[in-house]
Motif scaffolding. Structure first.
Motif, PDB file in Angstrom:
ATOM      1  N   ARG A 208      -1.259  -1.243   8.997  1.00  0.00           N
ATOM      2  CA  ARG A 208      -2.186  -2.122   9.652  1.00  0.00           C
ATOM      3  C   ARG A 208      -1.824  -2.330  11.106  1.00  0.00           C
ATOM      4  O   ARG A 208      -0.670  -2.304  11.452  1.00  0.00           O
ATOM      5  CB  ARG A 208      -2.175  -3.503   8.978  1.00  0.00           C
TER       6      ARG A 208
ATOM      7  N   LYS B  55      -9.486   1.196   9.163  1.00  0.00           N
ATOM      8  CA  LYS B  55      -8.203   1.693   8.654  1.00  0.00           C
ATOM      9  C   LYS B  55      -8.340   2.044   7.181  1.00  0.00           C
ATOM     10  O   LYS B  55      -8.896   1.284   6.400  1.00  0.00           O
ATOM     11  CB  LYS B  55      -7.138   0.608   8.796  1.00  0.00           C
TER      12      LYS B  55
ATOM     13  N   GLY C  47      -3.389   2.548   2.967  1.00  0.00           N
ATOM     14  CA  GLY C  47      -2.111   3.228   3.156  1.00  0.00           C
ATOM     15  C   GLY C  47      -1.872   3.738   4.559  1.00  0.00           C
ATOM     16  O   GLY C  47      -0.901   4.429   4.822  1.00  0.00           O
ATOM     17  N   GLU C  48      -2.764   3.376   5.483  1.00  0.00           N
ATOM     18  CA  GLU C  48      -2.620   3.888   6.837  1.00  0.00           C
ATOM     19  C   GLU C  48      -1.789   2.939   7.691  1.00  0.00           C
ATOM     20  O   GLU C  48      -1.479   3.225   8.829  1.00  0.00           O
ATOM     21  CB  GLU C  48      -4.011   4.060   7.462  1.00  0.00           C
TER      22      GLU C  48
ATOM     23  N   GLU D 140       0.851  -1.181   0.000  1.00  0.00           N
ATOM     24  CA  GLU D 140       0.000   0.000   0.000  1.00  0.00           C
ATOM     25  C   GLU D 140       0.888   1.233   0.000  1.00  0.00           C
ATOM     26  O   GLU D 140       1.868   1.285   0.733  1.00  0.00           O
ATOM     27  CB  GLU D 140      -0.897   0.015   1.239  1.00  0.00           C
ATOM     28  N   VAL D 141       0.534   2.203  -0.820  1.00  0.00           N
ATOM     29  CA  VAL D 141       1.268   3.463  -0.814  1.00  0.00           C
ATOM     30  C   VAL D 141       0.842   4.216   0.439  1.00  0.00           C
ATOM     31  O   VAL D 141      -0.336   4.504   0.615  1.00  0.00           O
ATOM     32  CB  VAL D 141       0.920   4.300  -2.058  1.00  0.00           C
ATOM     33  N   PRO D 142       1.801   4.505   1.343  1.00  0.00           N
ATOM     34  CA  PRO D 142       1.393   5.179   2.582  1.00  0.00           C
ATOM     35  C   PRO D 142       0.751   6.530   2.298  1.00  0.00           C
ATOM     36  O   PRO D 142       1.018   7.156   1.270  1.00  0.00           O
ATOM     37  CB  PRO D 142       2.710   5.349   3.340  1.00  0.00           C
ATOM     38  N   GLU D 143      -0.067   6.928   3.263  1.00  0.00           N
ATOM     39  CA  GLU D 143      -0.750   8.223   3.194  1.00  0.00           C
ATOM     40  C   GLU D 143       0.202   9.352   2.835  1.00  0.00           C
ATOM     41  O   GLU D 143       1.272   9.473   3.421  1.00  0.00           O
ATOM     42  CB  GLU D 143      -1.173   8.573   4.604  1.00  0.00           C
TER      43      GLU D 143
END
Lengths: 435, 322
Positions: B322, B316, B319-320, A240-243
């Protein structure tokens, strides 16, 4: 490896009417008027470099990038400039500054070649932008701050109706692969992965056969928004691309199929971006995938498909999930236009029902590919509770419309989010400017 | 070619699933339970259904008329509330009590909060609890099913009285056949008796993805675990766990009342806590409280917790981390 992005929706794909139609080039008539908007990209509008009455050839630079985040624009035809400072109908903001030109009678397939040699410079000179719809100047993505490892070629084409990338993957397979490998070599990447959806099995086969083991081809489940940049990265790499970060922060860059082909054409044919493939479908007599010059009015494309099959109710530019309604049929083809979907009066059975009270069914929560809670965000947005909107990550909304699509109460979720995001951005900008 | 084009915001397509369709599906899934109530309790049961539905619709319509609100009957929620209220009434209840229950459900529990979507508590349960504490005699006079021999109190009620008069021991209490509880040939409210009919409806709703498994499974699971634990620690003091599962309003409550969209949590974690909370409160009331049955109270109490669960158990985002 083949992990899925979570949630998402399954609208009927509606691609049958045009996915077997080979790409056709549209003929340019002498005297046809073209309007070429100067804002066919994210960032600063291009600066015109031509004068009224000037004769231009296909591929000749007519407006140059006016900054780092900007893009060159070239003449799509042989013709004469009418004016460099007119306003043309344009979907975003209804009007945009444009260059007007008239096609002359000596049309051919020649063009003014690009003179750059380095990949990034070539792409920049060619005026290539993200052709999946985002229209972000591609040379910036190709000169990343960090070194990426993987190029993902986005061939998901998850919007219903659209088939232009599907046809390109089928009809220009070797060029597509060559373009992708060129980017790989130039950025010294480790892998090239083609991500597409399972409803394009013939394209997957073609890519696998032609690509051998030079590229990886992944066929993903048909699900909207599979082709959302961050969703595709999750589906393919599991990351996942972080925020607040960019795909390159997880070592990935993503380019759309049409964009990679434009890169190929720029590098190997020295061809600037003057044409693109547009799927024209829905309520037209003969849905087609048309190779059209940028700047040609969309009415010409609809006519090339035999015209509408009844009275036109609305015309959607792009796919039905995220596309913008055309307010005029004089809107020109622009770099990010991947589809024209015509809706007819009698096909729209009833008007979209007005919103009803939210019943908290949480279907929007199950649909949101960004993992947000549209139901709660809508509450906060309606009450302008900006602190809560930040905590609940409104800015992570990708405006894919999945929540709207499933809402049994027809609430305008996506639209209120878009407006709130805009308001937040404006407030932030004012704050920065010493407000 | 048309000169005027319709402008609308994206998305331009919709799944076609509307609130009304969802309500209709829930109603459809209740048909087996309604049919069983007709078979077990006779035509009076069907009549009671019609009365509560009719009065709910009339009250909602009147309320809208008087307060100048737009019509809301077409959303189908009044019909559903009426049905669920009927299912929690004993067949012998006087009609005027049923109508009073409809009034409380629709007007007091729903419309004054702004109508569908605004009510914090499940309207049918509020109606039921109101009737239970206002008319305890009529509300617990359970007629015998037409075939089975048992009459009078429900299994839970009879067991509670027996245990209290027998120094806390269940020894000697005649536990009904599980099969009869499962099929619905027992005393109880209209829609509560048939485990199999409600289970069929509930599984249908889960398969259609109209309700998720989280609340029913944690609710029923918690009741089972707690009663099982209790019986292991103190054998012979309570009804066997399976009898607890198949008696009273547990099945109806777990599948239809606790899963009510408006009054249950939105997110998975909240749903799990909600279901478990319902289970704990139900068992506490059943085993230690004054009432033989605690499902309705348990769900209403957890309804009150729902806003908290929704506020603090945010899912969530992408991209936050886990």
């Amino acid at each position: 490896m083949n992990s899925k992005f979570f949630r998402g929706v399954h609208p009927p794909d509606m691609k049958k009417s045009s996915n077997a139609a080979p790409i056709e080039a549209i003929e340019v008539q002498a005297g046809m008027n073209f309007f070429i908007p100067l804002t066919q990209h994210t960032g600063i509008p291009a600066r015109p470099v031509v004068k009224k009455g000037q004769i231009v050839r296909t591929g000749e630079l007519i407006a140059e990038a006016a900054g780092f985040i900007s893009a060159n624009i070239h003449s799509p035809v042989n013709g004469v400039i009418n004016a460099a400072d007119v306003f043309a109908d344009y979907p975003m903001n209804t009007r945009a500054q444009a260059i007007s030109l008239t096609a002359s009678d000596n049309q051919n397939t020649d063009f003014v070649p690009l003179k750059e040699d380095l990949l990034v410079n070539t792409v920049k000179a060619a005026g290539i932008v993200g052709m999946g719809g985002a229209m972000f100047p591609s040379h910036i993505k190709l000169s990343p701050q960090k070194k990426p490892d993987i190029l993902i070629v986005n061939g998901a084409e998850c919007e219903p109706y659209l088939t232009c990338d599907h046809r390109l993957m089928l009809e220009r397979t070797p060029e597509l692969i060559r373009g992708a490998l060129t980017i790989k070599e130039s950025l010294k990447l480790k892998r090239v992965i083609m991500g597409t959806e399972a409803n394009k099995a013939d394209a997957v086969n073609a890519l696998r056969t032609t690509g051998q083991n030079r590229i990886e081809v992944i066929s993903l489940p048909v699900k909207y928004p599979q082709g959302g940049e961050r969703q595709l990265i999750k589906s393919i790499t599991g990351k996942e691309v972080p925020e607040g970060k960019l795909p390159v922060d997880v070592g990935v860059i993503v380019h759309n199929v049409s964009t990679v082909l434009a890169v190929h054409d720029a590098v190997y044919m020295h061809k600037p971006l003057t044409h693109r493939v547009v799927t024209v479908t829905g309520g037209v007599k003969k849905p087609k995938n048309i190779l059209a010059p940028i700047g040609m009015p969309i009415s010409c494309l609809i006519d090339a498909c035999g015209g509408p099959d009844g009275d036109i109710e609305k015309v959607v530019l792009g796919g039905p999930m995220t596309g913008i309604c055309a307010h005029s049929l004089n809107i020109p083809v622009y770099k990010g236009l991947n589809g024209i979907v015509v809706y007819l009066k009698d096909a729209v059975k009833r008007k979209t029902p007005s919103p009803r009270p939210c019943i908290r069914c949480a279907r929007c929560v199950r649909a949101c590919p960004a993992g947000l809670s549209p139901v709660t965000l809508e509450n906060f947005a309606a009450k302008e509770m900006y602190k809560e909107l930040a905590v609940w990550k409104l800015m992570d909304c990708i405006e894919c419309g999945a929540c709207n699509y499933v809402c049994p109460s027809f609430r305008h979720l996506k639209n209120i989010f878009r407006l709130s995001k805009k308001k937040i951005a404006v407030t932030a900008a004012e704050g920065k400017n010493g407000g | 070619m048309a000169d005027k084009l319709l402008l609308s915001v994206s998305p331009h397509i919709h799944s076609g699933v509307t609130s009304r369709k969802l309500m209709r599906m829930v109603y459809l899934s209740l048909l087996p339970a309604i049919a069983v109530s007709g078979a077990v309790f006779g035509m009076k049961a069907v009549f009671l259904h019609l009365i509560t539905i009719f009065s709910c619709v009339v009250f909602e319509s009147l309320f809208n008329r008087i307060t100048g609100r737009p019509d809301s009957i077409s959303d189908g929620s009044a019909v559903l509330t009426g049905t669920l209220l009927a299912m929690s009434l004993p067949v012998s209840v006087p009609l005027w009590i049923a109508v009073t229950g409809s009034f409380v459900s629709i007007v007091i529990a729903k419309m004054v909060f702004g109508g569908l979507g605004g009510n914090p508590f499940n309207p049918a349960l509020v109606g039921r609890i109101f009737l239970l504490i206002s008319f305890p005699v009529q509300m617990t006079a359970f007629a015998a099913p037409s075939i089975d021999a048992m009459s009078g109190a429900t299994v839970l009620g009879a067991a509670k009285t027996y245990i209290q008069s027998n120094d806390g021991s269940i020894d000697g209490f005649q536990i009904p056949e599980l099969w009869n509880l499962f099929t619905g040939f027992t005393t109880g409210s209209l829609g509560e008796t048939s485990v199999i009919a409600i289970l069929a409806g509930g599984i249908f709703l889960m398969c259609m993805r109209i309700i998720s498994w989280h609340i029913p499974v944690t609710f029923i699971g918690t009741v089972f675990l707690l009663t099982f634990g209790h019986i292991m620690a103190h054998p012979g003091t309570i009804l066997p766990p399976l009898v607890h599962l198949m008696s009273g309003g547990l099945m109806l409550g777990a599948f239809y009342m606790a899963t009510d969209y408006v009054t249950s949590p939105l997110y998975t974690k909240g749903k799990l806590i909600f279901g478990a909370g319902c289970g704990v409160i139900t068992v506490v009331i059943r085993l230690y409280g004054g009432y033989p049955e605690g499902v309705a109270f348990a769900i209403l109490i957890m309804n009150a917790v729902t806003p908290l669960l929704d506020r603090y158990l945010r899912p969530k985002a992408y991209g936050e981390g886990r």
